[in-house]
Scaffold this motif. Structure first.
Motif, short mmCIF file in Angstrom:
data_model
loop_
_atom_site.label_atom_id
_atom_site.label_comp_id
_atom_site.label_asym_id
_atom_site.label_seq_id
_atom_site.Cartn_x
_atom_site.Cartn_y
_atom_site.Cartn_z
N ALA A 30 0.82 -1.21 0.00
CA ALA A 30 0.00 0.00 0.00
C ALA A 30 0.86 1.27 0.00
N GLY A 55 -4.51 4.16 -4.25
CA GLY A 55 -5.53 3.19 -4.62
C GLY A 55 -6.19 3.50 -5.95
N ARG A 72 -6.44 -4.29 -4.69
CA ARG A 72 -5.46 -4.45 -3.61
C ARG A 72 -6.19 -4.78 -2.31
#
Length: 125
Positions: A30, A55, A72
């Motif tokens: 991330a 994202g 993700r």
């Protein structure tokens, strides 16, 4: 030690679906831009899709638009590429890669420093 482990490839008939995964170790995915790339026999590597650290999906190749989706799962530290309506021309080794460079080039992958080992996807006609 940063490692990306790609998995989930295999043999599928045209029109079928497959999901490939990219698990990170020694790295929090991330915190990086993540891309999926592929290389077919005798062809150059090409970008398939990539996701920014935020994202946001930054890129989807025209050839897979509407069929492939990158996602993700932060809890699992894993990035996926869901592939549907597969075509024989999707046959390739699929690689995931990570970059700590903002706005990395998702088409070429030049700024991506960390690469998984690749997983082979074969689509039969």
């Amino acid at each position: 030690d940063v490692q990306l482990q790609a998995s989930g490839g295999g043999l599928v008939q045209a029109g079928g679906s497959l999901r490939v995964s990219c698990a990170g170790s020694g790295v929090t995915l991330a915190d990086y831009e993540i891309g999926w790339f592929r290389q077919a026999p005798g062809k150059e590597r090409e970008g398939v899709s990539c996701m920014r650290e935020s994202g946001i999906i930054a890129y989807v190749a025209d050839s897979v638009k509407g069929r492939f989706t990158i996602s993700r799962d932060n809890a699992k530290n894993t990035v996926y590429l869901q592939m549907t309506t597969l075509k024989p021309e999707d046959t390739a080794v699929y690689y995931c890669a990570a970059s700590d460079v903002r706005d990395s080039n998702c088409k070429t992958g030049y700024e991506f420093d960390y690469w998984g080992q690749g997983t082979l996807v074969t689509v039969s006609s």
